[in-house]
Design a protein around this motif. Structure first.
Motif, PDB file in Angstrom:
ATOM      1  N   GLU A 109       1.019  -1.157   0.121  1.00 52.80           N
ATOM      2  CA  GLU A 109      -0.070   0.061  -0.099  1.00 52.80           C
ATOM      3  C   GLU A 109       0.852   1.195   0.145  1.00 52.80           C
ATOM      4  OE1 GLU A 109      -3.030   0.087  -0.397  1.00 52.80           O
ATOM      5  OE2 GLU A 109      -4.138  -1.443   0.667  1.00 52.80           O
ATOM      6  N   ILE A 110       1.762   1.269   0.895  1.00 53.96           N
ATOM      7  CA  ILE A 110       2.818   2.423   1.103  1.00 53.96           C
ATOM      8  C   ILE A 110       3.611   2.782  -0.297  1.00 53.96           C
ATOM      9  CG2 ILE A 110       4.649   3.466   2.193  1.00 53.96           C
ATOM     10  CD1 ILE A 110       2.034   3.699   3.539  1.00 53.96           C
ATOM     11  N   ALA A 111       4.136   1.466  -0.843  1.00 56.53           N
ATOM     12  CA  ALA A 111       4.788   1.576  -2.148  1.00 56.53           C
ATOM     13  C   ALA A 111       3.824   2.021  -3.230  1.00 56.53           C
ATOM     14  CB  ALA A 111       5.356   0.154  -2.601  1.00 56.53           C
ATOM     15  N   GLY A 112       2.496   1.771  -3.635  1.00 55.72           N
ATOM     16  CA  GLY A 112       1.586   2.233  -4.150  1.00 55.72           C
ATOM     17  C   GLY A 112       1.637   3.755  -4.159  1.00 55.72           C
ATOM     18  N   MET A 113       1.478   4.276  -2.795  1.00 51.64           N
ATOM     19  CA  MET A 113       1.031   5.801  -2.679  1.00 51.64           C
ATOM     20  C   MET A 113       2.466   6.565  -2.956  1.00 51.64           C
ATOM     21  SD  MET A 113      -0.951   5.770   1.057  1.00 51.64           S
ATOM     22  CE  MET A 113      -1.471   7.331   0.805  1.00 51.64           C
ATOM     23  N   LEU A 114       3.650   5.860  -2.800  1.00 50.72           N
ATOM     24  CA  LEU A 114       4.732   6.818  -3.250  1.00 50.72           C
ATOM     25  C   LEU A 114       4.870   6.848  -4.656  1.00 50.72           C
ATOM     26  CD1 LEU A 114       7.544   5.287  -0.522  1.00 50.72           C
ATOM     27  CD2 LEU A 114       6.302   7.388  -0.581  1.00 50.72           C
ATOM     28  N   GLY A 115       4.546   5.585  -5.099  1.00 47.40           N
ATOM     29  CA  GLY A 115       4.504   5.626  -6.715  1.00 47.40           C
ATOM     30  C   GLY A 115       3.486   6.734  -7.263  1.00 47.40           C
ATOM     31  N   ARG A 116       2.350   7.007  -6.680  1.00 49.25           N
ATOM     32  CA  ARG A 116       1.667   7.740  -7.276  1.00 49.25           C
ATOM     33  C   ARG A 116       2.147   9.365  -7.016  1.00 49.25           C
ATOM     34  NH1 ARG A 116      -3.595   6.392  -3.933  1.00 49.25           N
ATOM     35  NH2 ARG A 116      -4.480   8.145  -4.940  1.00 49.25           N
ATOM     36  N   LEU A 117       2.983   9.456  -5.881  1.00 51.99           N
ATOM     37  CA  LEU A 117       3.518  10.515  -5.560  1.00 51.99           C
ATOM     38  C   LEU A 117       4.675  11.176  -6.425  1.00 51.99           C
ATOM     39  CD1 LEU A 117       3.124  10.466  -1.489  1.00 51.99           C
ATOM     40  CD2 LEU A 117       2.070  12.377  -3.389  1.00 51.99           C
ATOM     41  N   GLU A 118       5.392   9.828  -7.293  1.00 51.00           N
ATOM     42  CA  GLU A 118       6.355   9.958  -8.050  1.00 51.00           C
ATOM     43  C   GLU A 118       7.546  10.175  -7.132  1.00 51.00           C
ATOM     44  OE1 GLU A 118       5.731  13.010 -11.061  1.00 51.00           O
ATOM     45  OE2 GLU A 118       4.501  11.712 -12.168  1.00 51.00           O
ATOM     46  N   LEU A 119       7.545   9.587  -5.967  1.00 50.68           N
ATOM     47  CA  LEU A 119       8.729   9.281  -5.180  1.00 50.68           C
ATOM     48  C   LEU A 119       9.567   8.473  -5.319  1.00 50.68           C
ATOM     49  CD1 LEU A 119       7.479  10.858  -1.980  1.00 50.68           C
ATOM     50  CD2 LEU A 119       8.715  12.213  -3.596  1.00 50.68           C
ATOM     51  N   GLU A 120      10.929   8.151  -5.338  1.00 48.62           N
ATOM     52  CA  GLU A 120      11.714   7.086  -5.380  1.00 48.62           C
ATOM     53  C   GLU A 120      11.626   6.114  -3.923  1.00 48.62           C
ATOM     54  OE1 GLU A 120      16.120   5.502  -6.944  1.00 48.62           O
ATOM     55  OE2 GLU A 120      15.517   7.458  -6.910  1.00 48.62           O
ATOM     56  N   SER A 121      11.288   5.130  -4.158  1.00 54.80           N
ATOM     57  CA  SER A 121      11.425   4.304  -2.880  1.00 54.80           C
ATOM     58  C   SER A 121      12.948   3.517  -2.899  1.00 54.80           C
ATOM     59  CB  SER A 121      10.218   3.239  -2.730  1.00 54.80           C
ATOM     60  OG  SER A 121      10.277   2.443  -3.781  1.00 54.80           O
ATOM     61  N   ALA A 122      13.229   3.192  -1.504  1.00 56.95           N
ATOM     62  CA  ALA A 122      14.461   2.458  -1.447  1.00 56.95           C
ATOM     63  C   ALA A 122      14.344   1.414  -0.493  1.00 56.95           C
ATOM     64  CB  ALA A 122      15.504   3.286  -0.796  1.00 56.95           C
ATOM     65  N   LEU A 178      -2.345   2.167   9.190  1.00 57.25           N
ATOM     66  CA  LEU A 178      -3.335   1.672   8.153  1.00 57.25           C
ATOM     67  C   LEU A 178      -4.215   0.540   8.976  1.00 57.25           C
ATOM     68  CD1 LEU A 178      -0.512   2.141   6.744  1.00 57.25           C
ATOM     69  CD2 LEU A 178      -1.600   1.166   4.821  1.00 57.25           C
ATOM     70  N   GLY A 179      -5.402   0.970   8.266  1.00 59.98           N
ATOM     71  CA  GLY A 179      -6.172  -0.497   9.023  1.00 59.98           C
ATOM     72  C   GLY A 179      -6.666  -0.029  10.414  1.00 59.98           C
ATOM     73  N   VAL A 180      -6.770  -1.053  10.944  1.00 59.09           N
ATOM     74  CA  VAL A 180      -7.321  -1.000  12.573  1.00 59.09           C
ATOM     75  C   VAL A 180      -6.106  -1.028  13.667  1.00 59.09           C
ATOM     76  CG1 VAL A 180      -9.725  -1.418  12.149  1.00 59.09           C
ATOM     77  CG2 VAL A 180      -7.948  -3.372  12.792  1.00 59.09           C
ATOM     78  N   ALA A 181      -5.092  -1.017  12.992  1.00 61.80           N
ATOM     79  CA  ALA A 181      -3.761  -1.038  13.946  1.00 61.80           C
ATOM     80  C   ALA A 181      -3.707  -0.057  14.993  1.00 61.80           C
ATOM     81  CB  ALA A 181      -2.453  -0.744  12.886  1.00 61.80           C
ATOM     82  N   GLU A 196      -5.514   6.436   4.417  1.00 61.60           N
ATOM     83  CA  GLU A 196      -6.446   5.589   3.610  1.00 61.60           C
ATOM     84  C   GLU A 196      -5.829   5.539   2.221  1.00 61.60           C
ATOM     85  OE1 GLU A 196      -8.831   3.888   4.641  1.00 61.60           O
ATOM     86  OE2 GLU A 196      -9.009   4.510   6.573  1.00 61.60           O
ATOM     87  N   PRO A 197      -5.196   4.524   1.759  1.00 62.57           N
ATOM     88  CA  PRO A 197      -4.272   4.373   0.516  1.00 62.57           C
ATOM     89  C   PRO A 197      -5.220   4.935  -0.705  1.00 62.57           C
ATOM     90  CG  PRO A 197      -3.855   2.354   1.885  1.00 62.57           C
ATOM     91  CD  PRO A 197      -5.085   3.174   2.460  1.00 62.57           C
ATOM     92  N   ASP A 198      -6.462   4.583  -0.746  1.00 59.04           N
ATOM     93  CA  ASP A 198      -7.312   4.997  -1.814  1.00 59.04           C
ATOM     94  C   ASP A 198      -7.622   6.514  -1.927  1.00 59.04           C
ATOM     95  OD1 ASP A 198      -6.648   2.881  -3.101  1.00 59.04           O
ATOM     96  OD2 ASP A 198      -8.480   1.691  -2.190  1.00 59.04           O
ATOM     97  N   LEU A 203      -2.993  10.900   0.557  1.00 63.10           N
ATOM     98  CA  LEU A 203      -1.887  10.867  -0.684  1.00 63.10           C
ATOM     99  C   LEU A 203      -1.330  12.308  -0.539  1.00 63.10           C
ATOM    100  CD1 LEU A 203      -0.558   9.118  -2.735  1.00 63.10           C
ATOM    101  CD2 LEU A 203      -1.825  10.329  -4.442  1.00 63.10           C
ATOM    102  N   ARG A 204      -2.240  13.306  -0.555  1.00 63.63           N
ATOM    103  CA  ARG A 204      -1.580  14.811  -0.482  1.00 63.63           C
ATOM    104  C   ARG A 204      -1.121  14.975   0.927  1.00 63.63           C
ATOM    105  NH1 ARG A 204      -6.651  15.967  -3.101  1.00 63.63           N
ATOM    106  NH2 ARG A 204      -7.474  16.340  -1.119  1.00 63.63           N
ATOM    107  N   ALA A 205      -1.517  14.366   2.060  1.00 61.26           N
ATOM    108  CA  ALA A 205      -0.921  14.538   3.338  1.00 61.26           C
ATOM    109  C   ALA A 205       0.478  13.760   3.543  1.00 61.26           C
ATOM    110  CB  ALA A 205      -1.775  13.948   4.347  1.00 61.26           C
ATOM    111  N   LEU A 206       0.456  12.616   2.739  1.00 64.78           N
ATOM    112  CA  LEU A 206       1.756  11.921   2.777  1.00 64.78           C
ATOM    113  C   LEU A 206       2.746  12.705   2.134  1.00 64.78           C
ATOM    114  CD1 LEU A 206       3.502   9.551   3.744  1.00 64.78           C
ATOM    115  CD2 LEU A 206       2.535   8.568   1.756  1.00 64.78           C
TER     116      LEU A 206
END
Length: 212
Positions: A109-122, A178-181, A196-198, A203-206
């Motif tokens: 979920e986080i990887a998907g959000m970073l991809g939508r933000l066009e940020l490189e993940s490591a 995320l979720g009910v953690a 909330e990943p979707d 997304l903007r807040a992250l």
């Protein structure tokens, strides 16, 4: 002008290369060094987390300057140590973001959000090696981390790594729920983002938090 490089590991192991241009320096040394990846130099492999790097900038050295094992001493006399400045300049304009998740779903979920933000993940292992290694600090502007929790309990290994990230990065280590953690007790009092990943607002807040 040219660049001369020394990589060393311990008091006796070292490799040197001379007369690199800027493109050769970046592809051979700087890019893998910044990413914590193995550098092949002098018929050996060098793990950045275990090594020290020195980059000198000065005149190109002739064959006579390199003979009889005098190359490095000649380079030091005629050149300037530019290691720190080059590494700072080579850091990416936007941060590389490591993901430390307590489960595969949160990781995705986080990887998907970073991809939508066009940020490189490591990979987390890459940032972890920087934190624990003797080389370039992980606290520079090129790195951030998302500590993602989706489970009711986290393993001791996850909690240890979360502490490493918080200690090295401070507010650049973002705790995301995320979720009910529930928030683990060792991280009580740390600012938490509920994501909330979707959701576009999440997304903007992250993105805003990682850009600070």
């Amino acid at each position: 002008m040219a660049f001369h490089v020394e990589i060393s590991r311990g008091p006796r192991q070292r490799a040197r290369i001379f007369n690199l241009d800027e493109a050769e320096l970046r592809s051979t040394v700087l890019d893998p060094w910044l990413r914590g990846r193995v550098i092949e130099l002098g018929d050996k492999e060098w793990e950045p987390r275990d090594c020290k790097l020195v980059i000198l900038e000065g005149p190109k050295l002739a064959d006579a300057d390199l003979s009889m094992g005098r190359g490095w001493s000649n380079a030091e006399r005629a050149s300037e140590n530019v290691t720190r400045g080059l590494i700072d300049a080579a850091a990416p304009a936007s941060p590389m973001v490591a993901i430390l998740a307590d489960g595969a779903s949160a990781q995705a979920e986080i990887a998907g959000m970073l991809g939508r933000l066009e940020l490189e993940s490591a990979p987390w292992a890459e940032l972890r090696a920087r934190i624990l290694g003797p080389r370039v600090p992980a606290s520079g502007p090129g790195f951030a981390a998302v500590l993602a929790i989706e489970s009711a309990e986290q393993s001791p290994a996850w909690l240890f790594d979360a502490g490493l990230a918080r200690g090295a990065l401070g507010p650049r280590a973002v705790l995301a729920q995320l979720g009910v953690a529930s928030i683990p007790t060792p991280l009580a009092g740390v600012e938490v983002m509920r994501l909330e990943p979707d959701d576009d607002g999440s997304l903007r807040a992250l993105g805003d938090r990682l850009a600070r």
